[in-house]
Write a protein that holds these residues in place. Structure first.
Motif, PDB file in Angstrom:
ATOM      1  N   MET A   1      17.756  61.208-101.790  1.00 16.69           N
ATOM      2  CA  MET A   1      17.717  61.022-101.110  1.00 16.69           C
ATOM      3  C   MET A   1      15.924  62.223-100.732  1.00 16.69           C
ATOM      4  N   TRP A   2      15.392  61.332 -99.235  1.00 21.55           N
ATOM      5  CA  TRP A   2      14.292  62.033 -99.117  1.00 21.55           C
ATOM      6  C   TRP A   2      13.875  62.699 -97.611  1.00 21.55           C
ATOM      7  N   ASP A   3      12.898  63.588 -98.248  1.00 21.65           N
ATOM      8  CA  ASP A   3      12.633  64.433 -96.993  1.00 21.65           C
ATOM      9  C   ASP A   3      11.377  63.387 -96.295  1.00 21.65           C
ATOM     10  N   ILE A   4      11.470  63.106 -94.888  1.00 22.37           N
ATOM     11  CA  ILE A   4      10.608  62.526 -94.666  1.00 22.37           C
ATOM     12  C   ILE A   4      10.011  63.183 -92.993  1.00 22.37           C
ATOM     13  N   GLY A   5      10.290  64.056 -93.149  1.00 25.87           N
ATOM     14  CA  GLY A   5       9.725  65.222 -92.160  1.00 25.87           C
ATOM     15  C   GLY A   5      10.090  65.534 -90.631  1.00 25.87           C
ATOM     16  N   HIS A   6      11.416  65.048 -90.638  1.00 31.47           N
ATOM     17  CA  HIS A   6      12.630  65.545 -90.474  1.00 31.47           C
ATOM     18  C   HIS A   6      12.965  67.120 -89.948  1.00 31.47           C
ATOM     19  N   LEU A   7      13.088  67.499 -88.802  1.00 32.73           N
ATOM     20  CA  LEU A   7      13.268  69.305 -88.018  1.00 32.73           C
ATOM     21  C   LEU A   7      14.568  69.798 -88.043  1.00 32.73           C
ATOM     22  N   SER A   8      15.738  70.806 -88.909  1.00 31.87           N
ATOM     23  CA  SER A   8      17.156  70.335 -88.401  1.00 31.87           C
ATOM     24  C   SER A   8      16.150  71.531 -86.925  1.00 31.87           C
ATOM     25  N   PRO A   9      17.660  71.714 -85.864  1.00 28.15           N
ATOM     26  CA  PRO A   9      17.374  72.273 -84.834  1.00 28.15           C
ATOM     27  C   PRO A   9      17.295  74.283 -85.990  1.00 28.15           C
ATOM     28  N   THR A  10      18.120  74.389 -86.563  1.00 28.59           N
ATOM     29  CA  THR A  10      17.620  75.437 -87.214  1.00 28.59           C
ATOM     30  C   THR A  10      16.319  75.606 -88.206  1.00 28.59           C
TER      31      THR A  10
ATOM     32  N   GLY B   1      15.312  74.188 -90.958  1.00 26.80           N
ATOM     33  CA  GLY B   1      15.838  73.396 -92.278  1.00 26.80           C
ATOM     34  C   GLY B   1      14.983  72.076 -91.761  1.00 26.80           C
ATOM     35  N   ARG B   2      14.949  71.508 -93.530  1.00 28.95           N
ATOM     36  CA  ARG B   2      14.421  70.202 -93.484  1.00 28.95           C
ATOM     37  C   ARG B   2      15.813  69.377 -93.988  1.00 28.95           C
ATOM     38  N   PRO B   3      16.156  68.468 -93.138  1.00 29.69           N
ATOM     39  CA  PRO B   3      17.870  67.145 -93.380  1.00 29.69           C
ATOM     40  C   PRO B   3      16.759  65.975 -94.338  1.00 29.69           C
ATOM     41  N   VAL B   4      17.541  65.774 -94.761  1.00 25.53           N
ATOM     42  CA  VAL B   4      16.810  64.331 -95.532  1.00 25.53           C
ATOM     43  C   VAL B   4      17.600  63.375 -95.216  1.00 25.53           C
ATOM     44  N   SER B   5      17.450  62.480 -95.664  1.00 29.11           N
ATOM     45  CA  SER B   5      17.747  60.931 -95.337  1.00 29.11           C
ATOM     46  C   SER B   5      17.396  60.085 -97.103  1.00 29.11           C
ATOM     47  N   ILE B   6      18.497  59.376 -96.790  1.00 26.62           N
ATOM     48  CA  ILE B   6      18.806  58.394 -97.738  1.00 26.62           C
ATOM     49  C   ILE B   6      18.345  57.172 -98.000  1.00 26.62           C
ATOM     50  N   ALA B   7      17.494  56.523 -99.098  1.00 28.52           N
ATOM     51  CA  ALA B   7      17.395  55.119 -99.348  1.00 28.52           C
ATOM     52  C   ALA B   7      17.632  55.037-100.690  1.00 28.52           C
ATOM     53  N   PHE B   8      17.904  54.194-101.191  1.00 29.25           N
ATOM     54  CA  PHE B   8      17.871  53.238-102.204  1.00 29.25           C
ATOM     55  C   PHE B   8      16.761  52.768-102.437  1.00 29.25           C
ATOM     56  N   LEU B   9      16.499  52.702-103.857  1.00 35.28           N
ATOM     57  CA  LEU B   9      15.051  52.683-104.147  1.00 35.28           C
ATOM     58  C   LEU B   9      14.621  51.271-105.414  1.00 35.28           C
ATOM     59  N   TRP B  10      13.909  50.464-105.367  1.00 31.64           N
ATOM     60  CA  TRP B  10      13.471  49.381-106.224  1.00 31.64           C
ATOM     61  C   TRP B  10      12.293  49.538-106.691  1.00 31.64           C
ATOM     62  N   VAL B  11      12.655  49.644-107.934  1.00 37.33           N
ATOM     63  CA  VAL B  11      10.653  49.673-108.984  1.00 37.33           C
ATOM     64  C   VAL B  11      10.640  48.022-108.765  1.00 37.33           C
ATOM     65  N   GLU B  12       8.799  47.909-108.127  1.00 37.25           N
ATOM     66  CA  GLU B  12       8.149  46.982-107.800  1.00 37.25           C
ATOM     67  C   GLU B  12       7.479  47.047-109.809  1.00 37.25           C
TER      68      GLU B  12
ATOM     69  N   GLN C   1       5.438  56.064 -91.537  1.00 36.98           N
ATOM     70  CA  GLN C   1       4.098  55.613 -91.302  1.00 36.98           C
ATOM     71  C   GLN C   1       3.063  55.128 -92.508  1.00 36.98           C
ATOM     72  N   PRO C   2       2.108  54.324 -92.305  1.00 32.09           N
ATOM     73  CA  PRO C   2       1.848  53.793 -93.916  1.00 32.09           C
ATOM     74  C   PRO C   2       0.573  55.474 -94.094  1.00 32.09           C
ATOM     75  N   GLY C   3       0.601  55.919 -95.359  1.00 35.22           N
ATOM     76  CA  GLY C   3      -0.470  57.053 -95.596  1.00 35.22           C
ATOM     77  C   GLY C   3       0.270  58.432 -95.761  1.00 35.22           C
ATOM     78  N   GLN C   4       1.403  58.730 -95.079  1.00 40.41           N
ATOM     79  CA  GLN C   4       2.797  59.455 -94.985  1.00 40.41           C
ATOM     80  C   GLN C   4       2.983  59.568 -96.279  1.00 40.41           C
ATOM     81  N   GLN C   5       3.131  60.935 -96.559  1.00 39.29           N
ATOM     82  CA  GLN C   5       3.325  61.458 -97.826  1.00 39.29           C
ATOM     83  C   GLN C   5       4.636  61.837 -97.469  1.00 39.29           C
ATOM     84  N   ILE C   6       5.896  61.615 -98.796  1.00 36.98           N
ATOM     85  CA  ILE C   6       7.272  61.728 -98.600  1.00 36.98           C
ATOM     86  C   ILE C   6       7.835  62.667 -99.490  1.00 36.98           C
ATOM     87  N   THR C   7       8.958  62.617-100.038  1.00 36.48           N
ATOM     88  CA  THR C   7       9.686  63.625-101.510  1.00 36.48           C
ATOM     89  C   THR C   7      11.059  63.238-101.714  1.00 36.48           C
TER      90      THR C   7
END
Length: 204
Positions: free
Chosen positions: A123-132, A134-145, A172-178
């Motif tokens: 799960m990733w916090d990519i900067g979305h805000l919920s109506p309340t 909160g910080r909803p998360v988005s799912i992405a699969f991960l491959w390590v180069e 976008q490039p330069g953005q920090q996500i958790t």
């Protein structure tokens, strides 16, 4: 991929080779003509590896990676098959490359390495805000180069394939996500580049 099931490894690799422009070359100046030489001598595993290398960083059609995945599976090359299937998912869903640093084991829930082969569905916090608020998360699969796994506290370039591409259109490039595997932060990443889904590409 029904048509692929009727093809054996040489036919699959020959079919893939026909999708590569003659002028395309690897960093070591290997071209598709060199690959044909390996195919003539039944060096299928070498040919497959070189085709993967030719595909790196280039926009080949979905068929290229589908047939390579099938050939790798028939040769029982599990890592190669997984990588080729991963590239198929990148074409369908887009891919985000990022510089990821995992939290040390002492300060995070995870105490074991992360698989590098696209298994982890984080799960990733990519900067979305919920109506309340909160910080909803988005799912992405991960491959390590270039690494089979990433240890806690480790740092690597990773590839993220979103489960829902529409959630990621603003990144976008330069953005920090958790990164999260529960409510706590598992790692922090800085986006390096973004490639949108290419499902409209011709199948070849």
């Amino acid at each position: 991929m029904i048509e692929n099931e009727r093809m054996d490894v040489p036919e699959l690799l020959e079919s893939v080779s026909l999708l590569v422009p003659e002028e395309t070359a690897t960093e070591n100046d290997i071209t598709v003509r060199d690959i044909w030489d390996y195919l003539v001598h039944d060096e299928w595993e070498i040919a497959l590896g070189l085709l993967e290398e030719l595909g790196d960083g280039r926009k080949f059609p979905l068929t290229f990676w589908e047939k390579l995945a099938e050939a790798a599976a028939q040769l029982r090359l599990e890592r190669s098959a997984a990588w080729c299937r991963w590239r198929c998912s990148e074409i369908r869903n887009g891919v985000i490359r990022a510089d990821l640093t995992l939290r040390p084991a002492a300060g995070a829930r995870r105490t074991t390495p992360v698989s590098g082969a696209g298994v982890l569905r984080a799960m990733w916090d990519i900067g979305h805000l919920s109506p309340t608020g909160g910080r909803p998360v988005s799912i992405a699969f991960l491959w390590v180069e270039n690494m089979p796994m990433l240890e806690p506290g480790g740092r690597a370039t990773v590839r993220l394939v979103p489960l829902t591409p529409a959630h990621w259109t603003h990144v976008q490039p330069g953005q920090q996500i958790t990164m999260h595997e529960d409510r706590t932060v598992a790692g922090t990443a800085v986006i390096l580049d973004v490639h949108r889904p290419a499902t409209a590409m011709p199948a070849g």
